[in-house]
Scaffold this active site. Structure first.
Site, PDB file in Angstrom:
ATOM      1  N   LYS A  52       5.452  38.459 106.492  1.00  0.00           N
ATOM      2  CA  LYS A  52       5.721  39.883 106.694  1.00  0.00           C
ATOM      3  C   LYS A  52       4.923  40.738 105.693  1.00  0.00           C
ATOM      4  O   LYS A  52       4.142  40.209 104.926  1.00  0.00           O
ATOM      5  CB  LYS A  52       7.231  40.153 106.587  1.00  0.00           C
TER       6      LYS A  52
HETATM    7  C1  LIG Z   1      10.854  37.554 110.743  1.00  0.00           C
HETATM    8  C2  LIG Z   1      11.755  38.202 111.682  1.00  0.00           C
HETATM    9  C3  LIG Z   1      13.146  38.054 111.615  1.00  0.00           C
HETATM   10  C4  LIG Z   1      13.831  37.069 110.702  1.00  0.00           C
HETATM   11  O1  LIG Z   1      13.499  37.204 109.388  1.00  0.00           O
HETATM   12  P1  LIG Z   1      13.675  35.938 108.391  1.00  0.00           P
HETATM   13  O2  LIG Z   1      13.481  36.568 107.046  1.00  0.00           O
HETATM   14  O3  LIG Z   1      12.598  34.971 108.737  1.00  0.00           O
HETATM   15  O4  LIG Z   1      15.033  35.401 108.581  1.00  0.00           O
HETATM   16  C5  LIG Z   1      13.930  38.794 112.482  1.00  0.00           C
HETATM   17  N1  LIG Z   1      13.397  39.623 113.388  1.00  0.00           N
HETATM   18  C6  LIG Z   1      12.060  39.757 113.519  1.00  0.00           C
HETATM   19  C7  LIG Z   1      11.528  40.699 114.540  1.00  0.00           C
HETATM   20  C8  LIG Z   1      11.203  39.047 112.678  1.00  0.00           C
HETATM   21  O5  LIG Z   1       9.885  39.163 112.825  1.00  0.00           O
END
Ligand SMILES: *Cc1c(COP(=O)(O)O)cnc(C)c1O
Length: 381
Positions: free
Chosen positions: A185
């Protein structure tokens, strides 16, 4: 020559400042919940224009905590888009409630407010909008629907931190907004996430939820007394992760600026390219570009996508596909009776989607290499 390249679709930026922040935190005497957690929460909340931030150990935990804050229960329905990571819908299933899939807009692949309206029933408790690829959804329309039916509006902002809609920041567009700090992210704490909100009651519920359902209200009264008031989880994040988050956050604006530059380069090149189209833009939305997604056009898109995808992989590009529509996963078919045909727009889009490399450390020449390689791939199919 090209095969020596190795460009993933996303990559974190860790530098000396981050290392120092983490080692300082590790030697501060705090390992888990300490001053860096509170500072990180405050800083992210402020940056998002929200009053409160609750840091947890993943974006998924943040989504789960939000469902708890909204008091979602068995029999409730929550509307979610199919074009997302499964966690956006799983959080509803965690509460023994039912995720109801509303199809996306064919241009932006963001949840379509008209489809949301069609899925409302007397059991509908809320909407989880997902800012797919980093572009905020149409929260103006979604807010109208939520207010009309007296239901909550949550934003899965795991792709869109730093984005905005009509100059209103992601973090102010919904009742609760969720972020992920997974390494792929915009910024990372290793694993981590946060829920931001203006609502003090939601904030309080999420704090209790991340700590086993234990209230801290008695801490002042006695040294030892506490009450577990509900069934919660251990979703706490560590102090050194939040120190990393704070250090990362200081560079977030420049990273997002670079992502936008890269997207503009791609847009220029792909606008006229035969056989594909970039995703559509929503009026008034400022995109944060977690992903840069192209959609292959023409006949036999599914077969073509496979060939283009393999060609790009063979030429050193770590491309990905975001996402297999969530309602097509066996778990959802088996447990919620979802099926092919339920969300035709998402299903149709899925067949042609490819996420290209997009991260701040990409050089201009990397972007040019990606464009050139995509061009060559398309020439071969
Ligand atoms: C990455 C992601 C999540 C989950 O996040 P984590 O930190 O990996 O648990 C949820 N929703 C979306 C759209 C994501 O891209």
């Amino acid at each position: 020559m090209g095969a020596s390249k190795n460009i993933p679709y996303g990559r974190q930026c860790i530098d000396g400042q981050d290392l120092k922040a983490v080692t300082d935190a590790l030697t501060s005497g705090w390992l888990t919940t300490g001053p860096k957690v509170a500072e990180f929460e405050q800083t992210v909340a402020e940056m998002s224009g929200a009053a409160h931030g609750v840091a947890v150990n993943s974006g998924t935990a943040a989504l789960h905590a939000a469902m708890y804050a909204f008091d979602i229960k068995e029999g409730d329905e929550v509307i979610v888009p199919p074009m997302t990571f499964a966690a956006s819908a799983n959080c509803v299933a965690y509460m023994k409630a039912t995720p109801v899939f509303a199809d996306v807009d064919p241009e932006t692949l963001l949840i379509d407010p008209a489809e949301v309206e069609k899925k409302i029933t007397p059991r509908t408790r809320g909407i989880i909008a997902v800012d797919y690829a980093g572009q905020p959804c149409d929260y103006v329309a979604l807010r109208k629907i939520a207010d009309k039916h007296g239901i909550f509006l949550a934003a899965d902002g795991c792709h869109s931190i730093g984005g905005s809609l009509h100059d209103k920041k992601v973090g102010t567009l919904a009742d609760i907004t969720l972020y992920s700090f997974h390494p792929v992210k915009h910024m990372t704490t290793g694993e981590g996430g946060m829920a931001v909100t203006d609502n003090a009651e939601y904030d309080k519920r999420m704090r209790i939820f991340r700590n086993h359902g234990i209230t801290a209200d008695f801490r002042q009264r006695d040294g030892w007394f506490y009450e577990m008031q509900d069934l919660g989880f251990n979703y706490r994040i560590t102090d050194f992760q939040c120190a990393l988050g704070l250090s990362q956050l200081s560079r977030l604006p420049e990273w997002i600026a670079r992502r936008r530059e890269i997207a503009a380069m791609y847009d220029r090149e792909f606008a006229e390219m035969e056989g594909l189209s970039p995703l559509g833009k929503l009026d008034g939305a400022k995109h944060a570009y977690h992903l840069y997604v192209i959609n292959l056009q023409g006949e036999n898109r599914s077969e073509k996508r496979k060939q283009v995808f393999n060609y790009l992989r063979e030429h050193g590009l770590g491309v990905q596909v975001h996402y297999i529509p969530v309602h097509l996963h066996p778990y959802y078919k088996d447990n919620f009776g979802t099926h092919k045909g339920l969300c035709p727009v998402a299903e149709q889009a899925y067949e042609g989607l490819i996420s290209l490399p997009m991260f701040p450390l990409m050089e201009d020449e990397d972007v040019e290499y990606v464009v050139e390689t995509v061009k060559n791939a398309l020439a071969g199919v």
